[in-house]
Design a protein around this motif. Structure first.
Motif, PDB file in Angstrom:
ATOM      1  N   ASP A 195       0.823  -1.209   0.000  1.00  0.00           N
ATOM      2  CA  ASP A 195       0.000   0.000   0.000  1.00  0.00           C
ATOM      3  C   ASP A 195       0.857   1.258   0.000  1.00  0.00           C
ATOM      4  OD1 ASP A 195       0.837  -0.126   2.674  1.00  0.00           O
ATOM      5  OD2 ASP A 195      -1.163  -0.519   3.451  1.00  0.00           O
ATOM      6  N   LEU A 229      -1.178   4.539  -0.845  1.00  0.00           N
ATOM      7  CA  LEU A 229      -2.413   4.326  -1.579  1.00  0.00           C
ATOM      8  C   LEU A 229      -3.624   4.362  -0.649  1.00  0.00           C
ATOM      9  CD1 LEU A 229      -1.288   1.519  -4.033  1.00  0.00           C
ATOM     10  CD2 LEU A 229      -1.679   3.946  -4.550  1.00  0.00           C
ATOM     11  N   CYS A 284      -2.831  11.489  -9.566  1.00  0.00           N
ATOM     12  CA  CYS A 284      -3.251  11.210  -8.198  1.00  0.00           C
ATOM     13  C   CYS A 284      -4.024  12.382  -7.608  1.00  0.00           C
ATOM     14  CB  CYS A 284      -2.029  10.923  -7.325  1.00  0.00           C
ATOM     15  SG  CYS A 284      -1.013   9.535  -7.876  1.00  0.00           S
ATOM     16  N   TRP A 298      -5.517   8.700  -4.019  1.00  0.00           N
ATOM     17  CA  TRP A 298      -6.117   7.818  -5.010  1.00  0.00           C
ATOM     18  C   TRP A 298      -5.371   8.087  -6.300  1.00  0.00           C
ATOM     19  CZ3 TRP A 298      -9.439   4.190  -3.575  1.00  0.00           C
ATOM     20  CH2 TRP A 298     -10.142   4.356  -2.370  1.00  0.00           C
ATOM     21  N   CYS A 299      -4.778   7.061  -6.882  1.00  0.00           N
ATOM     22  CA  CYS A 299      -3.979   7.235  -8.097  1.00  0.00           C
ATOM     23  C   CYS A 299      -4.546   6.388  -9.234  1.00  0.00           C
ATOM     24  CB  CYS A 299      -2.530   6.834  -7.850  1.00  0.00           C
ATOM     25  SG  CYS A 299      -1.692   7.895  -6.656  1.00  0.00           S
ATOM     26  N   SER A 308      -5.563   1.536  -6.355  1.00  0.00           N
ATOM     27  CA  SER A 308      -6.042   0.888  -5.129  1.00  0.00           C
ATOM     28  C   SER A 308      -7.000  -0.247  -5.473  1.00  0.00           C
ATOM     29  CB  SER A 308      -6.726   1.907  -4.215  1.00  0.00           C
ATOM     30  OG  SER A 308      -5.814   2.868  -3.750  1.00  0.00           O
TER      31      SER A 308
END
Length: 144
Positions: free
Chosen positions: A29, A42, A97, A111-112, A121
């Motif tokens: 993550d 993430l 992102c 959030w990408c 994610s």
């Protein structure tokens, strides 16, 4: 408009959109080191730590920490070597992102979206190596 970081490892303000070209990964993550300076954690997911432990109060996936890290590395184009500190080098495409703010220390929660992958994610959840973290997922990455 994309926000370019001026300071290395600065936390990108909540809601700000920024570019991240992945160069190194620690675990499933994040953080993901971005060429532009940010260290991205993430959003909305939880992975085991690289030593296979789980932090109290967060979801604990069955997959090992290294398995989750390796899944993220594969999504980001595969390994390109390892640093002396154990980070895996990657050479992924530039992601777009959106910051969710600070994620402890000098990390930016985000959030990408990656080319050819979509939401990173959600893609990690699909690998089965991380879990959706309800507290932070905010309705995203739901099973269909």
């Amino acid at each position: 408009m994309l926000f370019t970081l001026l300071l290395a490892a600065a936390v990108v303000p909540n809601g700000q959109t920024f570019a991240c070209t992945p160069t190194r990964v620690w675990d499933g993550d994040g953080p993901i080191w971005c060429r532009e300076g940010a260290h991205v954690r993430l959003a909305g997911i939880a992975a085991r730590e690289i030593d296979n432990s789980c932090r109290p109060g967060q979801p604990c996936p069955r997959a090992s920490g290294p398995a989750a890290r390796d899944a993220l590395v594969r999504l980001l184009g595969g390994p390109r070597g390892q640093t002396s500190t154990g980070h895996i080098r990657v050479a992924g495409s530039t992601m777009r992102c959106v910051s969710t703010g600070e994620a402890k220390g000098n990390r930016t929660g985000a959030w990408c979206s990656a080319p050819g992958i979509g939401d990173l994610s959600c893609a990690m959840i699909a690998t089965g190596t991380v879990l959706r973290w309800e507290r932070y997922a905010k309705g995203r990455c739901r099973s269909r």
